[in-house]
Write an enzyme that holds these catalytic residues in place. Structure first.
Site, PDB file in Angstrom:
ATOM      1  N   ARG A 175      -4.066   6.290  -0.003  1.00 34.43           N
ATOM      2  CA  ARG A 175      -4.378   7.910   1.352  1.00 34.43           C
ATOM      3  C   ARG A 175      -3.236   8.497   2.405  1.00 34.43           C
ATOM      4  O   ARG A 175      -3.884  10.028   2.307  1.00 34.43           O
ATOM      5  CB  ARG A 175      -5.605   7.341   2.050  1.00 34.43           C
ATOM      6  N   ARG A 184       0.763  -1.097  -0.099  1.00 30.98           N
ATOM      7  CA  ARG A 184       0.056  -0.123   0.388  1.00 30.98           C
ATOM      8  C   ARG A 184       1.089   1.352   0.217  1.00 30.98           C
ATOM      9  O   ARG A 184       0.231   1.921   0.202  1.00 30.98           O
ATOM     10  CB  ARG A 184      -0.897  -0.301   2.087  1.00 30.98           C
ATOM     11  N   ARG A 242      -7.654  10.798  -6.169  1.00 31.85           N
ATOM     12  CA  ARG A 242      -8.892  10.322  -5.711  1.00 31.85           C
ATOM     13  C   ARG A 242      -9.956  10.736  -5.334  1.00 31.85           C
ATOM     14  O   ARG A 242     -10.836  10.387  -6.001  1.00 31.85           O
ATOM     15  CB  ARG A 242      -8.442   9.170  -4.781  1.00 31.85           C
ATOM     16  N   ASP A 265      -7.107  -2.937  -6.999  1.00 33.27           N
ATOM     17  CA  ASP A 265      -7.355  -3.713  -6.028  1.00 33.27           C
ATOM     18  C   ASP A 265      -7.760  -5.911  -5.962  1.00 33.27           C
ATOM     19  O   ASP A 265      -7.829  -6.009  -7.110  1.00 33.27           O
ATOM     20  CB  ASP A 265      -8.879  -3.469  -5.526  1.00 33.27           C
ATOM     21  N   TYR A 274     -14.491 -13.025   0.923  1.00 32.32           N
ATOM     22  CA  TYR A 274     -15.971 -11.592   0.491  1.00 32.32           C
ATOM     23  C   TYR A 274     -16.743 -11.567  -0.149  1.00 32.32           C
ATOM     24  O   TYR A 274     -17.757 -11.085   0.061  1.00 32.32           O
ATOM     25  CB  TYR A 274     -14.468 -10.555   0.092  1.00 32.32           C
TER      26      TYR A 274
HETATM   27  O1  CP3 Z   1      -0.231   0.409  -3.011  1.00 33.56           O
HETATM   28  C1  CP3 Z   1      -0.599  -0.297  -3.262  1.00 33.56           C
HETATM   29  O2  CP3 Z   1      -0.296  -1.816  -2.807  1.00 33.56           O
HETATM   30  C2  CP3 Z   1      -1.394  -1.598  -4.343  1.00 33.56           C
HETATM   31  C3  CP3 Z   1      -2.572  -1.133  -4.733  1.00 33.56           C
HETATM   32  C4  CP3 Z   1      -3.468  -1.807  -3.628  1.00 33.56           C
HETATM   33  C5  CP3 Z   1      -5.154  -1.541  -2.999  1.00 33.56           C
HETATM   34  N1  CP3 Z   1      -5.555  -2.752  -2.529  1.00 33.56           N
HETATM   35  C6  CP3 Z   1      -5.321  -0.181  -3.221  1.00 33.56           C
HETATM   36  C7  CP3 Z   1      -6.256  -0.051  -2.532  1.00 33.56           C
HETATM   37  C8  CP3 Z   1      -3.505  -3.673  -3.554  1.00 33.56           C
HETATM   38  C9  CP3 Z   1      -2.494  -3.987  -3.036  1.00 33.56           C
HETATM   39  C10 CP3 Z   1      -4.642  -4.075  -2.290  1.00 33.56           C
HETATM   40  C11 CP3 Z   1      -4.659  -5.013  -2.184  1.00 33.56           C
HETATM   41  C12 CP3 Z   1      -5.763  -5.722  -1.620  1.00 33.56           C
HETATM   42  N2  CP3 Z   1      -6.892  -5.137  -0.812  1.00 33.56           N
HETATM   43  C13 CP3 Z   1      -5.857  -6.482  -0.032  1.00 33.56           C
HETATM   44  C14 CP3 Z   1      -4.410  -7.552   0.186  1.00 33.56           C
HETATM   45  C15 CP3 Z   1      -4.064  -7.105   1.542  1.00 33.56           C
HETATM   46  C16 CP3 Z   1      -4.360  -6.602   2.269  1.00 33.56           C
HETATM   47  O3  CP3 Z   1      -4.754  -5.123   2.713  1.00 33.56           O
HETATM   48  O4  CP3 Z   1      -4.634  -7.206   3.270  1.00 33.56           O
HETATM   49  C17 CP3 Z   1      -7.430  -6.470   0.254  1.00 33.56           C
HETATM   50  C18 CP3 Z   1      -7.775  -7.282   1.934  1.00 33.56           C
HETATM   51  C19 CP3 Z   1      -8.330  -5.591  -0.377  1.00 33.56           C
HETATM   52  C20 CP3 Z   1      -9.182  -5.001  -0.493  1.00 33.56           C
HETATM   53  C21 CP3 Z   1      -9.859  -3.797   0.620  1.00 33.56           C
HETATM   54  N3  CP3 Z   1      -9.350  -2.474  -0.862  1.00 33.56           N
HETATM   55  C22 CP3 Z   1      -9.821  -3.292   1.472  1.00 33.56           C
HETATM   56  C23 CP3 Z   1     -10.248  -3.954   3.046  1.00 33.56           C
HETATM   57  C24 CP3 Z   1     -10.053  -1.729   0.799  1.00 33.56           C
HETATM   58  C25 CP3 Z   1     -11.002  -0.717   1.790  1.00 33.56           C
HETATM   59  C26 CP3 Z   1     -10.035  -0.889   3.552  1.00 33.56           C
HETATM   60  C27 CP3 Z   1      -9.079   0.436   2.899  1.00 33.56           C
HETATM   61  O5  CP3 Z   1      -8.341   1.020   3.104  1.00 33.56           O
HETATM   62  O6  CP3 Z   1      -9.880   1.725   2.092  1.00 33.56           O
HETATM   63  C28 CP3 Z   1      -9.781  -1.205  -0.042  1.00 33.56           C
HETATM   64  C29 CP3 Z   1     -10.023  -0.365  -0.909  1.00 33.56           C
HETATM   65  C30 CP3 Z   1      -7.947   0.698  -0.807  1.00 33.56           C
HETATM   66  N4  CP3 Z   1      -7.858  -0.448  -1.549  1.00 33.56           N
HETATM   67  C31 CP3 Z   1      -8.032   1.461  -0.960  1.00 33.56           C
HETATM   68  C32 CP3 Z   1      -6.417   1.649  -1.774  1.00 33.56           C
HETATM   69  C33 CP3 Z   1      -5.692   2.676  -2.125  1.00 33.56           C
HETATM   70  C34 CP3 Z   1      -8.652   2.517  -0.669  1.00 33.56           C
HETATM   71  C35 CP3 Z   1      -9.667   3.403  -1.168  1.00 33.56           C
HETATM   72  C36 CP3 Z   1      -9.170   4.789  -0.894  1.00 33.56           C
HETATM   73  O7  CP3 Z   1      -8.623   5.091  -1.932  1.00 33.56           O
HETATM   74  O8  CP3 Z   1     -10.841   5.287  -1.601  1.00 33.56           O
END
Ligand code: CP3
Length: 354
Positions: free
Chosen positions: A32, A28, A41, A78, A155
């Site tokens: 944000r 990540r 975003r 994602d 999920y």
């Molecule tokens: O920079 C990076 O790592 C690349 C992008 C990336 C995202 N999600 C962007 C994202 C990667 C590799 C992921 C993987 C991901 N997504 C996982 C596996 C890794 C982990 O954290 O265990 C999982 C379980 C998800 C599912 C997911 N996506 C959740 C639970 C959420 C909401 C929680 C949150 O942080 O908002 C997301 C949304 C998400 N994925 C965001 C980003 C940047 C935030 C969304 C936004 O900007 O509004």
């Protein structure tokens, strides 16, 4: 002597070299906590629109590299694009996380599109990978990724984030026929998704099984190890030069069985894994490259503990192939200045160490 080695540092370590300082990237690393991410975003109607707009996904992927000397970029996307590409409705609710239309029976399973449908439905994601492959500086590796079948299935069963994962765990126990078919379908889809990213230019792949630790030990083999083994074997056959990093989060001592059964190149460690144990049992005895595992909260808190914990990880892994990373993703509360400080600490610990 002579010309410096220009091969990507991340790939050298994945091929078995020991480097000091180790290559570093952060799960990540785009997101944000960066104001420039929020700026882009906020202009998009939804998070998925950002994932499916190649020019913007490219820019967001590159943002952390413009600030910090990282050794890898991870595709901005994602894990939930895979169910979305299979035809499942997916949305992200501000402050709540993902919302997913449930797939809880054979009928819903039959309504999913076939795995090959991803190639068309996720074309913008593969286009982002292509843009990245030609935009990245020569020394920076490009990581493609997917969620692992169990985490994706959870999920689909829960419909979103969950505390107890009751529906998913119950399905795994009771509806062996349905659940098995669902996980097999997701396994095929993950293979299609990862292969398409390699064809578009990804150098390395990572498989996120974020909720692997929710299953009892007795069920891990069927829902965590077997799908990962199928995926690692299929990719290894087609793309033997592309290393796979697996992240079965929260399985503790289960990493031993995972390391034995899954032919992946590297394991990403969560913060619960003891460093000395991982070095002996996973790296020395089972030949895995290790990635991790600084507590993301250490990066929020900063101070003396950040330096102490970073040095402890470097010391424990100084004589094995190691990729520095967090034990889980960068938290939105993190200050970019602390990330800069982490990279400085790593730089200062390097050289001379070997
Ligand atoms: O920079 C990076 O790592 C690349 C992008 C990336 C995202 N999600 C962007 C994202 C990667 C590799 C992921 C993987 C991901 N997504 C996982 C596996 C890794 C982990 O954290 O265990 C999982 C379980 C998800 C599912 C997911 N996506 C959740 C639970 C959420 C909401 C929680 C949150 O942080 O908002 C997301 C949304 C998400 N994925 C965001 C980003 C940047 C935030 C969304 C936004 O900007 O509004």
């Amino acid at each position: 002597m002579g010309t410096p080695d220009t091969r990507k540092r991340l790939l050298r370590v994945l091929a078995g070299e020991v480097l000091a300082p180790p290559p570093v990237w952060l799960m990540r690393q785009a997101g944000r906590y960066l104001p420039e991410y929020r700026e882009i975003r906020d202009r998009m109607p939804s998070f998925l629109d950002l994932c499916y707009t190649p020019e913007l996904a490219l820019r967001v992927t590159l943002q952390p590299l413009e600030r910090f000397a990282l050794d890898a970029a991870i595709l901005f996307s994602d894990i939930l694009v895979v169910p979305h590409g299979l035809g499942v409705e997916v949305g992200f609710v501000e402050g709540e996380g993902p919302r997913v239309a449930t797939v809880r029976d054979e009928r819903a399973l039959r309504a999913l599109r076939p795995p090959e449908a991803l190639l068309e439905r996720l074309a913008p994601v593969y286009q982002t990978v292509r843009l990245l492959a030609s935009a990245l500086p020569a020394g920076v590796a490009l990581i493609g990724f997917s969620g692992a079948p169990w985490t994706l299935a959870s999920y689909l069963l829960e419909g979103g984030a969950s505390k107890e994962f009751l529906e998913a765990r119950r399905a795994a126990r009771e509806a062996e026929g349905f659940f098995s078919a669902l996980v097999d379908r997701l396994t095929q889809a993950v293979c299609v998704h990862l292969e398409a990213q390699v064809e578009a230019g990804a150098d390395v792949l990572m498989l996120f099984d974020s909720w692997a630790g929710v299953l009892p030990e007795s069920e891990r083999r069927r829902w965590v190890e077997e799908p990962a083994r199928t995926i690692a074997t299929a990719l290894g056959r087609r793309f033997p030069h592309v290393p796979l990093i697996c992240f079965p989060r929260g399985i503790g001592a289960g990493l031993l069985a995972f390391a034995e059964r899954v032919p992946c190149r590297a394991l990403s460690l969560d913060t619960s894994v003891p460093l000395a144990w991982a070095r002996e049992a996973l790296a020395r005895e089972r030949g895995k490259v290790l990635q991790g595992n600084l507590d993301p909260v250490a990066l929020v808190a900063g101070g003396a503990a950040l330096e102490r914990e970073t040095r402890a990880i470097l010391a424990a892994f100084r004589d094995i192939p190691h990729i520095f990373n967090l034990g889980h993703g960068v938290l939105p509360e993190t200050s970019p200045a602390q990330v800069a400080r982490l990279l400085e600490i790593l730089q200062n610990c390097g050289g001379g160490a070997m």
